[in-house]
Structures are given as C-alpha cells and as structure tokens.
Write a protein that holds these residues in place. Structure first.
Motif, PDB file in Angstrom:
ATOM      1  N   ALA A 225       0.811  -1.220   0.000  1.00 19.74           N
ATOM      2  CA  ALA A 225       0.000   0.000   0.000  1.00 19.74           C
ATOM      3  C   ALA A 225       0.840   1.264   0.000  1.00 19.74           C
ATOM      4  O   ALA A 225       0.299   2.365   0.064  1.00 19.74           O
ATOM      5  CB  ALA A 225      -0.938   0.009   1.210  1.00 19.74           C
ATOM      6  N   ALA A 226       2.168   1.131  -0.060  1.00 16.20           N
ATOM      7  CA  ALA A 226       3.043   2.302  -0.050  1.00 16.20           C
ATOM      8  C   ALA A 226       2.794   3.171  -1.280  1.00 16.20           C
ATOM      9  O   ALA A 226       2.448   2.663  -2.358  1.00 16.20           O
ATOM     10  CB  ALA A 226       4.503   1.876  -0.003  1.00 16.20           C
TER      11      ALA A 226
ATOM     12  N   LEU B  87       2.056   7.688   4.889  1.00 22.06           N
ATOM     13  CA  LEU B  87       0.949   7.720   3.923  1.00 22.06           C
ATOM     14  C   LEU B  87       0.293   6.366   3.736  1.00 22.06           C
ATOM     15  O   LEU B  87      -0.735   6.265   3.047  1.00 22.06           O
ATOM     16  CB  LEU B  87       1.432   8.266   2.576  1.00 22.06           C
ATOM     17  N   ASP B  88       0.872   5.302   4.337  1.00 22.56           N
ATOM     18  CA  ASP B  88       0.208   3.994   4.239  1.00 22.56           C
ATOM     19  C   ASP B  88       0.107   3.270   5.574  1.00 22.56           C
ATOM     20  O   ASP B  88      -0.613   2.279   5.672  1.00 22.56           O
ATOM     21  CB  ASP B  88       0.923   3.093   3.215  1.00 22.56           C
TER      22      ASP B  88
ATOM     23  N   ALA C 287       0.853   7.488  10.570  1.00 23.47           N
ATOM     24  CA  ALA C 287      -0.103   8.549  10.232  1.00 23.47           C
ATOM     25  C   ALA C 287      -0.534   9.302  11.484  1.00 23.47           C
ATOM     26  O   ALA C 287      -0.623  10.539  11.493  1.00 23.47           O
ATOM     27  CB  ALA C 287      -1.316   7.958   9.518  1.00 23.47           C
ATOM     28  N   ASP C 288      -0.803   8.555  12.555  1.00 26.98           N
ATOM     29  CA  ASP C 288      -1.183   9.201  13.813  1.00 26.98           C
ATOM     30  C   ASP C 288       0.007   9.906  14.455  1.00 26.98           C
ATOM     31  O   ASP C 288      -0.137  10.971  15.064  1.00 26.98           O
ATOM     32  CB  ASP C 288      -1.745   8.158  14.781  1.00 26.98           C
TER      33      ASP C 288
ATOM     34  N   TYR D  81       1.263  10.704  -4.206  1.00 28.50           N
ATOM     35  CA  TYR D  81       1.714  11.485  -3.059  1.00 28.50           C
ATOM     36  C   TYR D  81       0.712  12.590  -2.714  1.00 28.50           C
ATOM     37  O   TYR D  81       0.058  13.170  -3.585  1.00 28.50           O
ATOM     38  CB  TYR D  81       3.074  12.123  -3.356  1.00 28.50           C
ATOM     39  N   GLY D  82       0.640  12.921  -1.429  1.00 26.06           N
ATOM     40  CA  GLY D  82      -0.087  14.101  -0.973  1.00 26.06           C
ATOM     41  C   GLY D  82       0.500  14.604   0.327  1.00 26.06           C
ATOM     42  O   GLY D  82       0.896  13.803   1.179  1.00 26.06           O
TER      43      GLY D  82
END
Length: 314
Positions: free
Chosen positions: A51-52, A73-74, A79-80, A283-284
């Motif tokens: 999922a990268a 990002l995955d 993310a947290d 990417y974002g």
C-alpha cells in the motif's frame, strides 16, 4: 510568527532557546518500553509495501534512501504519529497555525555504519538540484521544521545526532550545485571520522570549498526510545558513526513540517535522488494543523488504507 493555542505550545523560554540555537528538546512522546514494543511490531508490518505510495523499483527494492520516505501515507501508526498534538502543538508555535507535514523519513543506522556528513537543507535540492520546497514571495531562505523521534535508543556509540547550535540563520552550502551520486563515497574517513551522505559527499555543495564546520561547538543529542527533538533543517547537523559496540540498530523517524504557504515539489511529478527516482502520482502533503487557504499543494486526507489523518484546529 507564533500561536499559543495548544497545551503543547513551546513556552516563551523554549521559543527563545529555539530561535537562538535552532533546536529545542528532547521531549518525551512515548514511554521507552512502549516504544520498543511498538517498533518490534512495526518493523515487521512495514516490510509489506503493497500500500506504499511509492511502488517504483527504486523504492520497492530498498536500494536507495527513497525507500524510507513517507510511510506515514500507508501506515496507521505513523499517520497518527505525525499528527500527535505533542508534536504538532510545538511545531505550530514556531511556524504559525496552518501547518503541513510534507515528508517523513526513516533513518536507520546499523552496527558499523558510517556517520552522516555535516549538512544543512533549505530547499532540499541538495541531491537532485531541483527544489522540493519553496517558500513564498521569492524567499531564498526557508527550510523545514524537522521532528526527529528516536524509535530506538540513540546514543553516541550507536550514532546519535549532532548539532552546531546557532548555525541555522545562514547557509554554508549552495544546493543548486547538485551533488554527484557514487555509492563508493560511503564510509570515507573525513577529518578522522567515518562519514558519508547516502552515496554523496556533502562537501561538494560548500560555498567556500576550504571551509570546515567548527566541530568544537558540536553537541551530541542522545535520546532514549520514545523521545523527540525539534530543529530547523538549516541547522548544521550530522550524526556519529555506529561504533558497533552494541548489535542494536539505531532508528530515527523524522517528520518534516512547513506552513501551508510553502509549495511542495513545485513543477515536478517525481523525486530524483540517491541514484533512483519515484513517481509522485499517489503522493499528498498532510494538513496537520489549521487550514489550507492557499491550495498550492495536493493534500492527502487519509492513508492509502483509508485511515484518516488528524487535523488540529487553530
């Protein structure tokens, strides 16, 4: 520019220290044993790159440092982590209320690994010659706030960070020169210390080729697992070699933050560095505090696995 809306905002004395020295901390985010348990689990889970966001060969093979980019990002935990109020509150008190996390990176150092060259980063064009971040209004000096968290103990003998306080206000390197990638440049002794820069020699970017950092002023930043430190990327920083006295790797995880006014990866659709390239198609940047009224950058609101990013209000 500061904001004091978070219980984790830097105090006046901490801000003064940061402004004078270019860094502040360390602060404790996780209990030491908790962090060790988290990493035991994560190091296995992160081997799954299905999922990268970067699926190009340079990332999938792990042959270049690009493979360590942007796993927030995955991965739900990462993310947290980049949005933790203990981190974001302190960053926003420096950058202002509207903040993006535009990159994260793992920095592993294994027993016997070289130290990292003294360096500064402004536009992050140091490897490719192409700016990766640009501050507004034609500013020729910006950088990013780096939050470097020790996922394992980071000690002098295992390769902890080094800073030269107060060096963040002027650049000793010209990032437009572009360095030459050559893996053979690793583990080269420089002034009595084994140092390198992931296949580059950072000295190629020096404005004055005869200049040397004043290492007599350097401070070693030892941290226990679960602690983090906040610093400008324009601060002169390096790391010690891993002496190999311990068989434990040293691992740092860095989140990089800028105001929403900064353009991220302007006018490019790929990252080219460390002898490889990856597409930015998936990417974002991540809004972690406030709001984005500029619309300069493509934003990610959730991970590739559907986990929502936390955004802290002004």
């Amino acid at each position: 520019m500061t904001t004091q809306t978070s219980p984790y905002s830097l105090s006046d004395s901490e801000l003064q220290h940061f402004q004078a020295n270019g860094f502040v901390g360390p602060f404790t985010l996780y209990d030491r044993e908790e962090m060790k348990q988290i990493w035991r689990r994560k190091r296995i889970e992160l081997m799954d790159r299905s999922a990268a966001v970067y699926q190009d060969e340079a990332a999938k093979s792990g042959a270049t440092n690009i493979a360590n980019y942007d796993r927030h990002l995955d991965d739900d935990f990462l993310a947290d982590h980049i949005s933790r109020p203990e981190i974001v509150g302190r960053v926003a008190s420096i950058l202002g209320p509207d903040v993006l996390c535009w990159r994260s990176e793992f920095f592993p150092k294994y027993p016997g690994d070289e130290g990292t060259d003294w360096h500064q980063a402004d536009t992050f064009a140091n490897a490719s010659g192409t700016p990766q971040i640009l501050w507004p209004n034609g500013s020729d000096f910006g950088g990013t706030i780096t939050v470097w968290c020790a996922f394992t103990d980071a000690l002098i003998e295992t390769g902890c960070l080094q800073f030269i306080p107060g060096t963040h206000q002027s650049m000793n390197y010209d990032e437009t020169k572009k360095m030459h990638y050559d893996p053979a440049q690793s583990n080269v002794e420089k002034d009595g210390v084994r140092r390198g820069f992931f296949g580059y020699d950072y000295r190629e970017l020096q404005v004055d080729p005869d200049w040397k950092p004043d290492e007599s002023q350097a401070r070693s930043m030892e941290m226990h697992a679960g602690q983090f430190i906040v610093f400008w990327s324009t601060l002169m920083h390096a790391s010690h070699p891993h002496a190999g006295l311990s068989q434990q790797m040293r691992l740092g995880f860095a989140g990089r933050y800028v105001p929403t006014s900064v353009r991220v990866y302007p006018d490019t659709e790929e990252i080219q560095e460390y002898g490889g390239q990856v597409s930015l198609e998936r990417y974002g940047a991540v809004l972690v505090h406030g709001e984005d009224t500029y619309g300069h950058n493509r934003l990610a609101t959730e991970t590739t696995r559907g986990h929502a990013f936390g955004v802290h209000a002004r």
